[in-house]
Write an enzyme that holds these catalytic residues in place. Sequence first.
Site, short mmCIF file in Angstrom:
data_model
loop_
_atom_site.label_atom_id
_atom_site.label_comp_id
_atom_site.label_asym_id
_atom_site.label_seq_id
_atom_site.Cartn_x
_atom_site.Cartn_y
_atom_site.Cartn_z
N ILE A 175 -8.85 -6.13 -0.02
CA ILE A 175 -7.72 -6.20 0.91
C ILE A 175 -6.87 -4.99 0.53
CG2 ILE A 175 -5.69 -7.46 1.71
CD1 ILE A 175 -7.13 -10.05 0.94
N PRO A 176 -6.92 -3.93 1.33
CA PRO A 176 -6.45 -2.62 0.89
C PRO A 176 -4.93 -2.45 0.91
CG PRO A 176 -7.22 -2.48 3.13
CD PRO A 176 -7.51 -3.88 2.67
N CYS A 177 -4.24 -3.21 0.07
CA CYS A 177 -2.79 -3.11 0.00
C CYS A 177 -2.34 -1.73 -0.49
CB CYS A 177 -2.21 -4.23 -0.85
SG CYS A 177 -2.89 -4.35 -2.50
N HIS A 178 -3.25 -0.97 -1.08
CA HIS A 178 -2.92 0.40 -1.50
C HIS A 178 -2.64 1.29 -0.29
CE1 HIS A 178 -7.33 0.34 -1.00
NE2 HIS A 178 -7.20 1.60 -0.61
N ARG A 179 -3.06 0.87 0.89
CA ARG A 179 -2.85 1.65 2.11
C ARG A 179 -1.46 1.42 2.72
NH1 ARG A 179 -8.74 0.04 4.49
NH2 ARG A 179 -9.95 1.16 2.88
#
EC number: 2.1.1.63
Length: 176
Positions: free
Chosen positions: A140-144
Amino acid sequence: MSQRPFIYYDEMDSPIGMLTVGKTKKGICFIEFGSMKDTISCIETWLKKKFMNVSLERNEEELKQAFEQLNEYFRGQRTNFDLPLDLIGTRFQTLVWNKVREIPYGVTKSYKQIALEIGAPKAVRAIGGANNRNPIPVIIPCHRVIGSNGSMVGYGGGLDKKEQLLRLEGAIEKIS
């Protein structure tokens, strides 16, 4: 007497350091930055809050597909994960996490954009809180998710890992 359910876990080395990954029968339920030894207290606290009566069992085979996909991602060969997930959070958190999952590889969005997309334009701080509690980073790409001004703000694994992931995806050339 019924048997306690299991969360299977194992560790993998990655370009951003050791990752400990957990999976229920339903799907991936957590990724922690660090080895099991380094993260066990966080994992046990999370388990007590969310599961209450579950056993941890190290099981390489159960995590094989997840590790294959994560390794493909880190080699730049995968832009999307198709693993089953077991999202354990509030209704609002899972709404945010599912919206974050829709952010394409190599693209960033602001907390404000996410708030607008879920129809809660005043919930920017709550979006940040939900993003901070994402139990399955990278997949879940919360880094984006970045600040409205394009700044690197908050990341559970540290801003250095966030920057590494965004560089890997070609989302940033360099931090100004």
